[in-house]
Design an enzyme around this catalytic site. Structure first.
Site, PDB file in Angstrom:
ATOM      1  N   LEU A  33       9.512  -9.720  -6.121  1.00  0.00           N
ATOM      2  CA  LEU A  33       9.576  -8.370  -6.680  1.00  0.00           C
ATOM      3  C   LEU A  33       9.527  -8.365  -8.200  1.00  0.00           C
ATOM      4  O   LEU A  33      10.089  -9.240  -8.853  1.00  0.00           O
ATOM      5  CB  LEU A  33      10.859  -7.684  -6.193  1.00  0.00           C
ATOM      6  CG  LEU A  33      11.021  -7.638  -4.674  1.00  0.00           C
ATOM      7  CD1 LEU A  33      12.314  -6.938  -4.300  1.00  0.00           C
ATOM      8  CD2 LEU A  33       9.829  -6.964  -4.004  1.00  0.00           C
ATOM      9  N   GLY A  36       7.440  -3.165 -10.959  1.00  0.00           N
ATOM     10  CA  GLY A  36       6.625  -2.208 -10.211  1.00  0.00           C
ATOM     11  C   GLY A  36       7.274  -1.893  -8.871  1.00  0.00           C
ATOM     12  O   GLY A  36       7.385  -0.727  -8.477  1.00  0.00           O
ATOM     13  N   HIS A  37       7.736  -2.938  -8.167  1.00  0.00           N
ATOM     14  CA  HIS A  37       8.423  -2.707  -6.888  1.00  0.00           C
ATOM     15  C   HIS A  37       9.717  -1.917  -7.111  1.00  0.00           C
ATOM     16  O   HIS A  37      10.062  -1.040  -6.314  1.00  0.00           O
ATOM     17  CB  HIS A  37       8.800  -4.039  -6.235  1.00  0.00           C
ATOM     18  CG  HIS A  37       7.637  -4.877  -5.815  1.00  0.00           C
ATOM     19  ND1 HIS A  37       7.300  -6.048  -6.441  1.00  0.00           N
ATOM     20  CD2 HIS A  37       6.749  -4.711  -4.811  1.00  0.00           C
ATOM     21  CE1 HIS A  37       6.251  -6.577  -5.835  1.00  0.00           C
ATOM     22  NE2 HIS A  37       5.887  -5.796  -4.849  1.00  0.00           N
ATOM     23  N   GLY A 148       2.546   1.713  -4.104  1.00  0.00           N
ATOM     24  CA  GLY A 148       2.039   1.801  -5.472  1.00  0.00           C
ATOM     25  C   GLY A 148       0.548   2.125  -5.484  1.00  0.00           C
ATOM     26  O   GLY A 148      -0.202   1.693  -4.619  1.00  0.00           O
ATOM     27  N   GLU A 149       0.143   2.866  -6.518  1.00  0.00           N
ATOM     28  CA  GLU A 149      -1.291   3.165  -6.673  1.00  0.00           C
ATOM     29  C   GLU A 149      -2.078   1.959  -7.143  1.00  0.00           C
ATOM     30  O   GLU A 149      -3.302   1.985  -7.170  1.00  0.00           O
ATOM     31  CB  GLU A 149      -1.477   4.306  -7.686  1.00  0.00           C
ATOM     32  CG  GLU A 149      -1.167   5.672  -7.122  1.00  0.00           C
ATOM     33  CD  GLU A 149      -1.460   6.786  -8.104  1.00  0.00           C
ATOM     34  OE1 GLU A 149      -1.712   6.490  -9.299  1.00  0.00           O
ATOM     35  OE2 GLU A 149      -1.419   7.954  -7.689  1.00  0.00           O
ATOM     36  N   ASP A 151      -2.518  -0.773  -5.621  1.00  0.00           N
ATOM     37  CA  ASP A 151      -3.333  -1.117  -4.447  1.00  0.00           C
ATOM     38  C   ASP A 151      -3.923   0.188  -3.909  1.00  0.00           C
ATOM     39  O   ASP A 151      -3.520   0.691  -2.857  1.00  0.00           O
ATOM     40  CB  ASP A 151      -2.470  -1.813  -3.393  1.00  0.00           C
ATOM     41  CG  ASP A 151      -1.914  -3.125  -3.922  1.00  0.00           C
ATOM     42  OD1 ASP A 151      -2.694  -4.040  -4.140  1.00  0.00           O
ATOM     43  OD2 ASP A 151      -0.691  -3.213  -4.135  1.00  0.00           O
ATOM     44  N   GLN A 154      -5.566   0.383  -0.447  1.00  0.00           N
ATOM     45  CA  GLN A 154      -4.512   0.275   0.579  1.00  0.00           C
ATOM     46  C   GLN A 154      -3.820   1.629   0.773  1.00  0.00           C
ATOM     47  O   GLN A 154      -3.576   2.065   1.904  1.00  0.00           O
ATOM     48  CB  GLN A 154      -3.506  -0.789   0.131  1.00  0.00           C
ATOM     49  CG  GLN A 154      -2.216  -0.821   0.920  1.00  0.00           C
ATOM     50  CD  GLN A 154      -1.334  -1.985   0.518  1.00  0.00           C
ATOM     51  OE1 GLN A 154      -1.604  -3.115   0.857  1.00  0.00           O
ATOM     52  NE2 GLN A 154      -0.243  -1.723  -0.205  1.00  0.00           N
ATOM     53  N   SER A 186       1.932  -7.298 -11.083  1.00  0.00           N
ATOM     54  CA  SER A 186       1.506  -7.835  -9.790  1.00  0.00           C
ATOM     55  C   SER A 186       2.142  -9.203  -9.604  1.00  0.00           C
ATOM     56  O   SER A 186       2.290  -9.964 -10.568  1.00  0.00           O
ATOM     57  CB  SER A 186      -0.024  -7.980  -9.773  1.00  0.00           C
ATOM     58  OG  SER A 186      -0.419  -8.829  -8.717  1.00  0.00           O
TER      59      SER A 186
HETATM   60  O1  PAF Z   1       1.267  -4.076  -0.807  1.00  0.00           O
HETATM   61  C1  PAF Z   1       1.842  -5.005  -0.214  1.00  0.00           C
HETATM   62  O2  PAF Z   1       2.717  -5.678  -0.757  1.00  0.00           O
HETATM   63  C2  PAF Z   1       1.446  -5.310   1.230  1.00  0.00           C
HETATM   64  O3  PAF Z   1       0.084  -5.138   1.431  1.00  0.00           O
HETATM   65  C3  PAF Z   1       2.273  -4.511   2.245  1.00  0.00           C
HETATM   66  C4  PAF Z   1       2.002  -3.010   2.130  1.00  0.00           C
HETATM   67  C5  PAF Z   1       3.750  -4.791   2.053  1.00  0.00           C
HETATM   68  C6  PAF Z   1       1.875  -4.930   3.666  1.00  0.00           C
HETATM   69  O4  PAF Z   1       2.120  -6.267   3.887  1.00  0.00           O
END
Ligand code: PAF
Length: 282
Positions: A33, A36-37, A148-149, A151, A154, A186
């Site tokens: 982490l 950002g997290h 988060g934006e 990714d 995703q 990241s």
């Molecule tokens: O963004 C991430 O860290 C991963 O792709 C996630 C969403 C936790 C899925 O494993």
């Protein structure tokens, strides 16, 4: 803060919270982490009474030659940071808990959502992401989930998943948290050596300048060529720079918010980033 590693224990705690009428926010992560997290955790805490953070390095979203084995695993530091951030529960399943059957049900993310941008060079990646996120949603049954934006592809895919499968979960996308020089935070930034780290913010700078020029009416093709050249001059191996409609990643259309998205290798790190064009978000 509780650390839970078994499904029955997770169910018991979540059921007790639900019985007490408490809302639950989920922040899915693969650990290692950074700030950002922690911004996602802070946003989760604002939106729900209880915050659950999952720590799971998901094997199904890594390709055969990718960094699943070497992905940084930093449990002690993660737990300390989450406790400090006010997380209520850390959900840390192992692979056998997440994928109990050898023949696992896997989601297939539809094209062109899956096979463009990052999906073009990471086949199956988003199937793995969607499959694990759906499992996390089934296990935690959150009221909302925060992503988060950074990714961005995703995030769009997860919004589509939730809408397409009628899941009653509010998906919250948070702006990318950046280092002071603009580099998107990241876990993979840890792969950069000192010299690469110094050059890494070029990716964001090039995107911002290109987005400004596009918004001012510049020609995409000419700007695209110039941006690739700038990245190569800074030692990057660009994977793609693309311009897309923000909501669904379709080709840009007039009067629809749009984004520039890019991925590029710098040494051992594959960096991704994206910015809004014309200051409008989705
Ligand atoms: O963004 C991430 O860290 C991963 O792709 C996630 C969403 C936790 C899925 O494993």
């Amino acid at each position: 803060m509780k650390l839970i590693e078994q499904l029955p224990d997770l169910g018991a705690t979540l059921d007790a919270w639900r019985r007490a009428g408490e809302t639950i926010a989920l922040v899915p992560t693969m650990g290692n982490l950074h700030d950002g997290h922690l911004a996602l955790v802070a946003a989760a805490r604002e939106r729900a009474r209880r915050t659950v953070v999952s720590l799971f390095v998901n094997p199904t979203q890594f390709g055969p030659n990718e960094d699943y084995e070497s992905y940084p695993r930093t449990l002690d530091a993660d737990l300390a940071a989450l406790k400090q951030a006010g997380c209520d529960l850390v959900w840390r399943p192992d692979v056998a808990t997440m994928y109990p059957f050898d023949a696992a049900f896997m989601l297939r993310v539809p094209d062109p959502l899956a096979d463009q941008l990052c999906g073009a060079s990471r086949p199956g990646h988003f199937d793995g992401v969607a499959s694990v996120v759906l499992r996390l949603f089934s296990q935690v049954r959150p009221d909302c989930a925060v992503f988060g934006e950074k990714d961005y592809q995703q995030l769009v895919i997860i919004r589509h998943l939730v809408a397409d499968l009628f899941l009653d979960i509010d998906i919250i996308g948070l702006p990318t948290i950046r280092e002071s020089d603009g580099l998107a935070m990241s876990s993979r930034n840890a792969y950069l050596d000192q010299d690469e780290r110094r050059r890494a913010p070029t990716l964001h700078r090039v995107l911002v300048e290109m987005a400004e020029s596009l918004a001012a009416g510049g020609d995409f093709k000419a700007l695209h060529t110039a941006a690739l050249e700038q990245l190569e001059a800074a030692g990057f191996h660009p994977d793609y720079i693309e311009w897309r409609t923000a909501r669904d990643l379709s080709p840009p259309r007039p009067d629809h918010p749009s984004r520039l998205l890019a991925a590029a290798w710098l040494g051992k790190a594959r960096l991704i980033d994206n910015v809004a064009v014309g200051g409008k978000t989705a």
